[in-house]
Design a protein around this motif. Structure first.
Motif, PDB file in Angstrom:
ATOM      1  N   LYS A   2      72.468  44.952  25.706  1.00  0.00           N
ATOM      2  CA  LYS A   2      71.647  45.874  26.481  1.00  0.00           C
ATOM      3  C   LYS A   2      71.189  45.217  27.784  1.00  0.00           C
ATOM      4  O   LYS A   2      70.660  44.103  27.772  1.00  0.00           O
ATOM      5  CB  LYS A   2      70.433  46.309  25.666  1.00  0.00           C
ATOM      6  CG  LYS A   2      69.530  47.300  26.404  1.00  0.00           C
ATOM      7  CD  LYS A   2      68.304  47.646  25.575  1.00  0.00           C
ATOM      8  CE  LYS A   2      67.361  48.552  26.374  1.00  0.00           C
ATOM      9  NZ  LYS A   2      66.127  48.865  25.609  1.00  0.00           N
ATOM     10  N   PRO A   3      71.365  45.887  28.927  1.00  0.00           N
ATOM     11  CA  PRO A   3      70.943  45.313  30.210  1.00  0.00           C
ATOM     12  C   PRO A   3      69.455  45.527  30.440  1.00  0.00           C
ATOM     13  O   PRO A   3      68.801  46.302  29.720  1.00  0.00           O
ATOM     14  CB  PRO A   3      71.764  46.123  31.222  1.00  0.00           C
ATOM     15  CG  PRO A   3      71.891  47.473  30.585  1.00  0.00           C
ATOM     16  CD  PRO A   3      72.036  47.195  29.096  1.00  0.00           C
ATOM     17  N   VAL A   4      68.925  44.864  31.440  1.00  0.00           N
ATOM     18  CA  VAL A   4      67.522  45.066  31.804  1.00  0.00           C
ATOM     19  C   VAL A   4      67.308  46.507  32.265  1.00  0.00           C
ATOM     20  O   VAL A   4      66.330  47.163  31.905  1.00  0.00           O
ATOM     21  CB  VAL A   4      67.101  44.077  32.912  1.00  0.00           C
ATOM     22  CG1 VAL A   4      65.662  44.356  33.354  1.00  0.00           C
ATOM     23  CG2 VAL A   4      67.233  42.640  32.414  1.00  0.00           C
ATOM     24  N   ARG A   5      68.236  47.003  33.082  1.00  0.00           N
ATOM     25  CA  ARG A   5      68.238  48.401  33.522  1.00  0.00           C
ATOM     26  C   ARG A   5      69.665  48.928  33.411  1.00  0.00           C
ATOM     27  O   ARG A   5      70.624  48.185  33.577  1.00  0.00           O
ATOM     28  CB  ARG A   5      67.768  48.550  34.978  1.00  0.00           C
ATOM     29  CG  ARG A   5      66.286  48.359  35.209  1.00  0.00           C
ATOM     30  CD  ARG A   5      65.931  48.752  36.652  1.00  0.00           C
ATOM     31  NE  ARG A   5      66.228  50.161  36.895  1.00  0.00           N
ATOM     32  CZ  ARG A   5      65.355  51.145  36.717  1.00  0.00           C
ATOM     33  NH1 ARG A   5      64.136  50.886  36.294  1.00  0.00           N
ATOM     34  NH2 ARG A   5      65.696  52.402  36.961  1.00  0.00           N
ATOM     35  N   PHE A   6      69.770  50.234  33.154  1.00  0.00           N
ATOM     36  CA  PHE A   6      71.094  50.849  33.089  1.00  0.00           C
ATOM     37  C   PHE A   6      71.558  51.325  34.468  1.00  0.00           C
ATOM     38  O   PHE A   6      72.747  51.545  34.684  1.00  0.00           O
ATOM     39  CB  PHE A   6      71.076  52.037  32.123  1.00  0.00           C
ATOM     40  CG  PHE A   6      70.907  51.639  30.690  1.00  0.00           C
ATOM     41  CD1 PHE A   6      71.984  51.153  29.960  1.00  0.00           C
ATOM     42  CD2 PHE A   6      69.673  51.727  30.074  1.00  0.00           C
ATOM     43  CE1 PHE A   6      71.837  50.783  28.634  1.00  0.00           C
ATOM     44  CE2 PHE A   6      69.511  51.359  28.747  1.00  0.00           C
ATOM     45  CZ  PHE A   6      70.595  50.877  28.028  1.00  0.00           C
ATOM     46  N   SER A   7      70.618  51.483  35.393  1.00  0.00           N
ATOM     47  CA  SER A   7      70.943  51.920  36.752  1.00  0.00           C
ATOM     48  C   SER A   7      69.817  51.485  37.678  1.00  0.00           C
ATOM     49  O   SER A   7      68.700  51.197  37.216  1.00  0.00           O
ATOM     50  CB  SER A   7      71.128  53.441  36.793  1.00  0.00           C
ATOM     51  OG  SER A   7      69.960  54.107  36.361  1.00  0.00           O
ATOM     52  N   PRO A   8      70.065  51.431  38.996  1.00  0.00           N
ATOM     53  CA  PRO A   8      69.025  50.986  39.931  1.00  0.00           C
ATOM     54  C   PRO A   8      67.802  51.908  39.930  1.00  0.00           C
ATOM     55  O   PRO A   8      67.865  53.066  39.536  1.00  0.00           O
ATOM     56  CB  PRO A   8      69.746  51.026  41.289  1.00  0.00           C
ATOM     57  CG  PRO A   8      71.192  50.923  40.958  1.00  0.00           C
ATOM     58  CD  PRO A   8      71.356  51.652  39.663  1.00  0.00           C
ATOM     59  N   ASP A   9      66.684  51.365  40.398  1.00  0.00           N
ATOM     60  CA  ASP A   9      65.436  52.119  40.489  1.00  0.00           C
ATOM     61  C   ASP A   9      65.506  53.133  41.629  1.00  0.00           C
ATOM     62  O   ASP A   9      65.800  52.782  42.777  1.00  0.00           O
ATOM     63  CB  ASP A   9      64.271  51.156  40.721  1.00  0.00           C
ATOM     64  CG  ASP A   9      62.952  51.880  40.875  1.00  0.00           C
ATOM     65  OD1 ASP A   9      62.469  52.444  39.882  1.00  0.00           O
ATOM     66  OD2 ASP A   9      62.427  51.910  41.998  1.00  0.00           O
ATOM     67  N   TYR A  10      65.235  54.397  41.312  1.00  0.00           N
ATOM     68  CA  TYR A  10      65.361  55.468  42.296  1.00  0.00           C
ATOM     69  C   TYR A  10      64.392  55.294  43.472  1.00  0.00           C
ATOM     70  O   TYR A  10      64.766  55.510  44.629  1.00  0.00           O
ATOM     71  CB  TYR A  10      65.121  56.808  41.603  1.00  0.00           C
ATOM     72  CG  TYR A  10      65.034  58.002  42.527  1.00  0.00           C
ATOM     73  CD1 TYR A  10      66.161  58.459  43.216  1.00  0.00           C
ATOM     74  CD2 TYR A  10      63.834  58.683  42.701  1.00  0.00           C
ATOM     75  CE1 TYR A  10      66.087  59.561  44.054  1.00  0.00           C
ATOM     76  CE2 TYR A  10      63.756  59.786  43.543  1.00  0.00           C
ATOM     77  CZ  TYR A  10      64.877  60.228  44.216  1.00  0.00           C
ATOM     78  OH  TYR A  10      64.794  61.314  45.050  1.00  0.00           O
ATOM     79  N   THR A  11      63.157  54.905  43.201  1.00  0.00           N
ATOM     80  CA  THR A  11      62.176  54.727  44.276  1.00  0.00           C
ATOM     81  C   THR A  11      62.648  53.668  45.269  1.00  0.00           C
ATOM     82  O   THR A  11      62.512  53.826  46.485  1.00  0.00           O
ATOM     83  CB  THR A  11      60.803  54.337  43.695  1.00  0.00           C
ATOM     84  OG1 THR A  11      60.358  55.352  42.797  1.00  0.00           O
ATOM     85  CG2 THR A  11      59.777  54.162  44.805  1.00  0.00           C
ATOM     86  N   ASP A  12      63.212  52.600  44.747  1.00  0.00           N
ATOM     87  CA  ASP A  12      63.751  51.540  45.605  1.00  0.00           C
ATOM     88  C   ASP A  12      64.947  52.057  46.403  1.00  0.00           C
ATOM     89  O   ASP A  12      65.120  51.712  47.581  1.00  0.00           O
ATOM     90  CB  ASP A  12      64.171  50.349  44.729  1.00  0.00           C
ATOM     91  CG  ASP A  12      64.760  49.209  45.545  1.00  0.00           C
ATOM     92  OD1 ASP A  12      64.079  48.719  46.471  1.00  0.00           O
ATOM     93  OD2 ASP A  12      65.909  48.809  45.261  1.00  0.00           O
TER      94      ASP A  12
END
Length: 359
Positions: free
Chosen positions: A113-123
Motif C-alpha cells: 500500500k502506498p502513502v497516497r494512491f494519487s496526488p493531492d488535489y489542493t496541491d
C-alpha cells in the motif's frame, strides 16, 4: 460553412484551427505532443492528474520552452471519495491476492500500500494557478466557485466535460467558459459526474446538438472524431470546435508505449469495450485478455484499482505483453492513417476544407 476555422473558441484562445488535442492521463500525454499541436495551430493539452503541484509547474515551463502558443492543462476533479480512499493494509492485501496470477505471470511481486494512491488535489490546483495555462480543462465534476473565480482573475479559460445535457447545463451555471460534449464513442474514461457512467452513454450525433441547444457557452465535440468528416459533422451539429483523442494518441509524439501505438493501427482496434477493470472507472479500450478475465475478479474503486493495475501495466510494457495492459481507444480507430502530428493536423484541415466547401 466556409468559415469553419473561426468560432468563439478560436477567437478567445487565438487558435488557427478549432482543434483541441484530448488530454491523456496516466503519463500518456507528452510535452512534445502538446507543444506540437499548439505550435501547429490547435490547442495542445496535457493530462496532469498524475502529477503534483511542483510537477505541474515544471511541465508547463517545459511546454512554454517549446512553444509560445496557448495550451491546456487537465485535472480530474475529486469524485466519489477518490481524493482520500479508505482502504486498509489488509484490504489491499486481500485485493492484490485476487490479482496475483497476473503478477506471477509477469514475475512481479505484489505491491504494498502506498502513502497516497494519487496526488493531492489542493496541491494540484495550486500548481495550475501558478502555472497559468491558457486553458484549465477538467473532468469528473466542477471546480469550486473560488477556483473558477481565481481562474477568471488570472485570465485562465475554463473547460469542463459533459456526458449529458444535465452536466453541460450544470457546468454553464457554475460559470465554466466552455464545455466538451463527450459522446459514447470516445476512448478512455467516461467522465460522468451527475449519474452513473453506465447511464450516460449517448452517442455524439445525438448529444452534440442537444447540448448546443441547451447552453449558450461554446460547445466542443468529442468522441469518434478522427478525420475531416468528423470535424465537418460536428461543426454542422452545432459544435464550435472538436476534441480529438485517439488519432493524436496514435502519433509518435504522444507519451504512450510503442505497444499501444501498434495496437491502435491493428485489426484489434476495431473491437473496443467499456470496462472498470483497468482503473475502477468505466473506460473504453481495445478488448484484450486482461479486460475479459478481469471482469471475474473484484474491482476496487478508483484510484485504488488504477494504482494496482498501474503496477501491472509497467511490467507488461517491459515484457511486451499487450494482453495484460490497458489500451485506451475510441470507436473510430479504423480511420487512423497518420503517425506524425503535423501530418495529421494538415490532413484534418484539408479534408474539412474540401468537405465544407462542397456543402
Amino acid at each position: 460553412m466556409n468559415n469553419w476555422k473561426q468560432s468563439r473558441v478560436t477567437d478567445r484562445l487565438g487558435l488557427r484551427f478549432p482543434i483541441v488535442q484530448g488530454p491523456f492521463g496516466g503519463g500518456l500525454s507528452s510535452v512534445e505532443l502538446c507543444s506540437t499541436v499548439s505550435a501547429s495551430g490547435g490547442l495542445g493539452s496535457f493530462g496532469a492528474h498524475h502529477l503534483n503541484g511542483a510537477e505541474i509547474i515544471a511541465t508547463a515551463a517545459q511546454i512554454r520552452a517549446n512553444t509560445s502558443k496557448p495550451f491546456a492543462l487537465n485535472l480530474w476533479i475529486p469524485f466519489d471519495g477518490s481524493d482520500v480512499p479508505t482502504y486498509s493494509n489488509s484490504e489491499i492485501t486481500q485485493l492484490s491476492a485476487q490479482w496475483e496470477p497476473f503478477f506471477e505471470e509477469l514475475q512481479l511481486p505484489l505491491p504494498e500500500k502506498p502513502v497516497r494512491f494519487s496526488p493531492d488535489y489542493t496541491d494540484q490546483i495550486d500548481g495550475i494557478l501558478k502555472a497559468r495555462p491558457a486553458v484549465f480543462s477538467f473532468v469528473y465534476g466542477i471546480p469550486s466557485a473560488d477556483i473558477l473565480t481565481q481562474c477568471k482573475q488570472l485570465g485562465i479559460t475554463t473547460l469542463g466535460t459533459a456526458t449529458s445535457i444535465a452536466e453541460a447545463v450544470a457546468l454553464e451555471r457554475a460559470g465554466v467558459d466552455m464545455v466538451v460534449a463527450s459522446g459514447f464513442e470516445a476512448g478512455g474514461h467516461r467522465v460522468s459526474f451527475l449519474q452513473p457512467a453506465e447511464d450516460a452513454l449517448t452517442g455524439g450525433l445525438s448529444l452534440i446538438p442537444q447540448i448546443a441547444d441547451s447552453i449558450h457557452i461554446p460547445v466542443i465535440a468529442a468522441g469518434g472524431i478522427a478525420d475531416g468528416r468528423g470535424i465537418a459533422a460536428a461543426r454542422v451539429l452545432g459544435a464550435e470546435a472538436v476534441q480529438i483523442g485517439t488519432a493524436f494518441l496514435a502519433c509518435e509524439e504522444s507519451g504512450t508505449s510503442a505497444l499501444h501505438k501498434q495496437a491502435l493501427f491493428s485489426e484489434e482496434a476495431r473491437h473496443t469495450g467499456l470496462t472498470r477493470v483497468f482503473s475502477g472507472r468505466l473506460a473504453r479500450g481495445i478488448r484484450n485478455r486482461l479486460m475479459h478475465e478481469g471482469q471475474r475478479r473484484p474491482i476496487a474503486p478508483y484510484p485504488v484499482q488504477n494504482w494496482l493495475m498501474g503496477q501491472l501495466k509497467r511490467a507488461a510494457i517491459e515484457a511486451e505483453r499487450s494482453d495484460l495492459m490497458s489500451l485506451w481507444c475510441g470507436q473510430s480507430a479504423a480511420l487512423l492513417q497518420h503517425q506524425q502530428t503535423p501530418a495529421l493536423i494538415n490532413s484534418l484541415v484539408e479534408e474539412t476544407d474540401r468537405l465544407l466547401q462542397q456543402v
